[in-house]
Design a protein around this motif. Sequence first.
Motif, short mmCIF file in Angstrom:
data_model
loop_
_atom_site.label_atom_id
_atom_site.label_comp_id
_atom_site.label_asym_id
_atom_site.label_seq_id
_atom_site.Cartn_x
_atom_site.Cartn_y
_atom_site.Cartn_z
N GLY A 263 0.37 -0.75 0.00
CA GLY A 263 0.37 0.26 0.20
C GLY A 263 0.73 1.29 0.17
N LEU A 264 1.57 0.93 0.66
CA LEU A 264 2.49 2.06 0.79
C LEU A 264 3.78 2.63 -0.31
CD1 LEU A 264 3.86 3.91 3.29
CD2 LEU A 264 5.49 2.49 3.95
N SER A 265 4.01 1.68 -0.86
CA SER A 265 4.72 1.62 -2.53
C SER A 265 3.95 1.68 -4.11
CB SER A 265 5.71 0.53 -2.70
OG SER A 265 4.74 -0.81 -3.20
N LEU A 266 1.84 1.57 -3.39
CA LEU A 266 1.49 1.30 -4.63
C LEU A 266 1.16 2.90 -5.33
CD1 LEU A 266 -0.78 -1.51 -4.51
CD2 LEU A 266 0.57 -1.21 -6.37
N LYS A 267 1.91 3.45 -6.56
CA LYS A 267 2.46 4.83 -6.21
C LYS A 267 0.45 5.25 -7.57
CE LYS A 267 6.25 5.69 -7.92
NZ LYS A 267 7.75 5.69 -8.95
N THR A 268 -0.54 4.78 -7.34
CA THR A 268 -2.07 5.07 -7.52
C THR A 268 -2.22 6.12 -8.28
OG1 THR A 268 -2.89 5.54 -4.65
CG2 THR A 268 -3.26 3.27 -6.10
N GLU A 269 -0.93 7.60 -7.54
CA GLU A 269 -1.79 8.87 -7.32
C GLU A 269 -1.32 8.82 -9.51
OE1 GLU A 269 1.81 8.71 -5.90
OE2 GLU A 269 0.65 8.10 -5.58
N GLU A 270 -0.06 8.04 -9.91
CA GLU A 270 -0.01 8.47 -11.46
C GLU A 270 -0.98 7.33 -12.25
OE1 GLU A 270 4.00 6.14 -11.31
OE2 GLU A 270 4.90 7.68 -10.10
N LEU A 271 -1.93 6.80 -11.69
CA LEU A 271 -3.01 5.62 -12.76
C LEU A 271 -3.63 6.75 -13.33
CD1 LEU A 271 -3.71 2.73 -9.89
CD2 LEU A 271 -1.44 3.32 -11.53
N THR A 272 -4.04 8.07 -13.42
CA THR A 272 -5.24 8.39 -13.83
C THR A 272 -4.66 8.81 -15.37
OG1 THR A 272 -3.67 10.71 -13.10
CG2 THR A 272 -5.58 10.22 -11.86
N SER A 273 -3.25 8.90 -15.34
CA SER A 273 -3.39 8.85 -17.49
C SER A 273 -3.86 8.13 -18.40
CB SER A 273 -1.69 9.18 -17.73
OG SER A 273 -1.09 7.88 -16.94
N ALA A 274 -4.15 6.68 -17.36
CA ALA A 274 -4.06 5.00 -17.44
C ALA A 274 -5.92 4.52 -17.92
CB ALA A 274 -2.73 3.88 -17.04
N LEU A 275 -6.12 5.49 -16.65
CA LEU A 275 -8.03 4.91 -16.69
C LEU A 275 -8.69 5.01 -17.33
CD1 LEU A 275 -9.17 4.87 -13.60
CD2 LEU A 275 -10.12 6.98 -14.43
N LEU A 276 -8.31 5.68 -18.67
CA LEU A 276 -9.70 5.66 -19.74
C LEU A 276 -9.85 5.20 -21.22
CD1 LEU A 276 -10.04 9.55 -20.54
CD2 LEU A 276 -11.58 8.26 -18.77
N HIS A 277 -8.51 3.67 -20.49
CA HIS A 277 -7.90 2.46 -21.60
C HIS A 277 -8.90 1.81 -21.07
CE1 HIS A 277 -6.07 1.15 -24.86
NE2 HIS A 277 -4.69 1.83 -25.13
N VAL A 278 -10.10 0.87 -21.22
CA VAL A 278 -11.15 0.77 -20.59
C VAL A 278 -10.63 -0.90 -21.69
CG1 VAL A 278 -13.62 -0.23 -19.77
CG2 VAL A 278 -12.67 2.52 -19.40
N ARG A 279 -10.86 -0.91 -22.47
CA ARG A 279 -10.66 -2.36 -23.08
C ARG A 279 -9.51 -3.04 -22.67
NH1 ARG A 279 -9.38 -2.24 -27.99
NH2 ARG A 279 -10.28 -3.97 -28.73
N LEU A 280 -8.50 -2.26 -22.66
CA LEU A 280 -7.09 -2.96 -21.87
C LEU A 280 -7.03 -3.49 -20.82
CD1 LEU A 280 -3.34 -1.46 -23.05
CD2 LEU A 280 -3.54 -2.85 -21.24
N HIS A 281 -7.21 -2.47 -20.25
CA HIS A 281 -8.01 -3.18 -18.95
C HIS A 281 -8.77 -4.50 -18.22
CE1 HIS A 281 -5.38 0.52 -17.85
NE2 HIS A 281 -6.57 1.34 -18.44
N LEU A 282 -9.96 -3.85 -18.87
CA LEU A 282 -10.70 -5.04 -19.25
C LEU A 282 -10.60 -6.89 -19.65
CD1 LEU A 282 -13.55 -5.68 -18.49
CD2 LEU A 282 -14.32 -5.14 -20.51
N PHE A 283 -9.54 -6.37 -20.83
CA PHE A 283 -8.96 -7.91 -21.37
C PHE A 283 -7.93 -8.38 -20.09
CE2 PHE A 283 -5.48 -9.54 -23.64
CZ PHE A 283 -5.81 -10.61 -25.05
N VAL A 284 -7.18 -7.47 -19.95
CA VAL A 284 -5.91 -7.63 -18.69
C VAL A 284 -6.71 -8.94 -17.38
CG1 VAL A 284 -3.94 -7.40 -17.36
CG2 VAL A 284 -3.79 -6.45 -19.26
N GLN A 285 -7.28 -7.89 -16.84
CA GLN A 285 -8.12 -8.86 -15.68
C GLN A 285 -8.96 -9.60 -15.87
OE1 GLN A 285 -7.08 -7.62 -12.96
NE2 GLN A 285 -6.11 -5.61 -14.06
N SER A 286 -9.56 -9.62 -17.04
CA SER A 286 -10.94 -11.23 -17.52
C SER A 286 -10.09 -12.28 -17.59
CB SER A 286 -11.81 -10.76 -18.24
OG SER A 286 -10.68 -9.90 -19.71
N PHE A 287 -8.77 -12.07 -18.92
CA PHE A 287 -8.04 -13.06 -19.47
C PHE A 287 -7.30 -13.30 -17.71
CE2 PHE A 287 -3.79 -14.87 -20.59
CZ PHE A 287 -3.82 -15.10 -22.26
N THR A 288 -6.41 -12.77 -16.95
CA THR A 288 -5.22 -13.48 -16.32
C THR A 288 -6.73 -13.78 -14.45
OG1 THR A 288 -3.30 -12.65 -14.43
CG2 THR A 288 -4.87 -11.23 -14.10
#
Length: 337
Positions: free
Chosen positions: A55-80
């Motif tokens: 939790g201390l190391s996860l750079k969640t503040e840097e994730l906003t730029s990637a947030l909108l690429h929904v298809r990519l995230h959906l593919f990765v999470q559903s695959f894995t």
Amino acid sequence: MGLLARVRKEWFIVGIVLVILSAKLQPSVGVRGGPLKPEITIAYVAVSLIFFNSGLSLKTEELTSALLHVRLHLFVQSFTLVFFPLVVWLLLKVLALTAIDQWLLRGLQTVSCMPPPVSSAVILTKAVGGNEAAAIFNSAFGSFLGIVVTPVLLLLFLGSSSSVPFSSIFSQLFMTVVVPLVLGQVCRGFFREYLERRKLPFGAISSVVLLLIIYSTFCDTFSNPNIELDPTSLLLVVLIIFSIQISFMLLTFAFTTRSGSGFSPADTVAIMFCSTHKSLTLGIPMLKIVFEGYEHLSMISVPLLIYHPAQILLGSVLVPTIRSWMTSRQKSSLLLR
């Protein structure tokens, strides 16, 4: 590279071998009720420390730029977290007919249920020059998702040790995983500038604690005279793990590079690594919680211990090839404009 330099670089892999050997030589130290008191120091303190550190190391503040690429995230999470476990489950139906140790096969199923790792997929994506923001997002989001999904998948595919009720498993998961992770993120919000400036070795801290958990797990194994590891089964499992990784990397590559997929070469790189890599740092503590008291816990942990260095080794070997492919594809797309 000299031997000493190689050992320093791969100190965690060397550490895994050393703690397993130590457990073999003196298993009484790390067993339940022994001097180490793993029922407290491992089950609660060590596991909580790993997730607080995450939790201390996860750079969640840097994730906003990637947030909108929904298809990519959906593919990765559903695959894995969906496709991967189902395919391995079907594969194990066939492998169950062979002479391979059944507990190692169950260990392969536990590997398939794990979320993406926090670090290795990001490091390799960055080394190639792929979509690092997407890799960071999926590693972080997968870690949070895995807190809920991974225990459910483990219980669905493998069941639990009958002595531990589901309510107890999830209450311990909440106290030792969710709470420390959230606290780590809250602390990061207050001390972000200090943490960025000091560059604390979060990965090394988690790895040291993880070695302690692995040591305790194998102490339980070696103190049980009824458990034996078959070398032939172990070798076959190693070959199966490399085959699974190569096959899934080729599958994700083929799917994301087909005409009309909508993914750029940089996206493909992030997808290949994030979809096929599995987290040892989050996986071992979760197995320790879900299968607490399970006499074959270390046996089902073995494939995950093999999968971790295998994914780093295979990824590192493929970095130059993938980088040259991505560069040529990017040059081709520029010429076509």
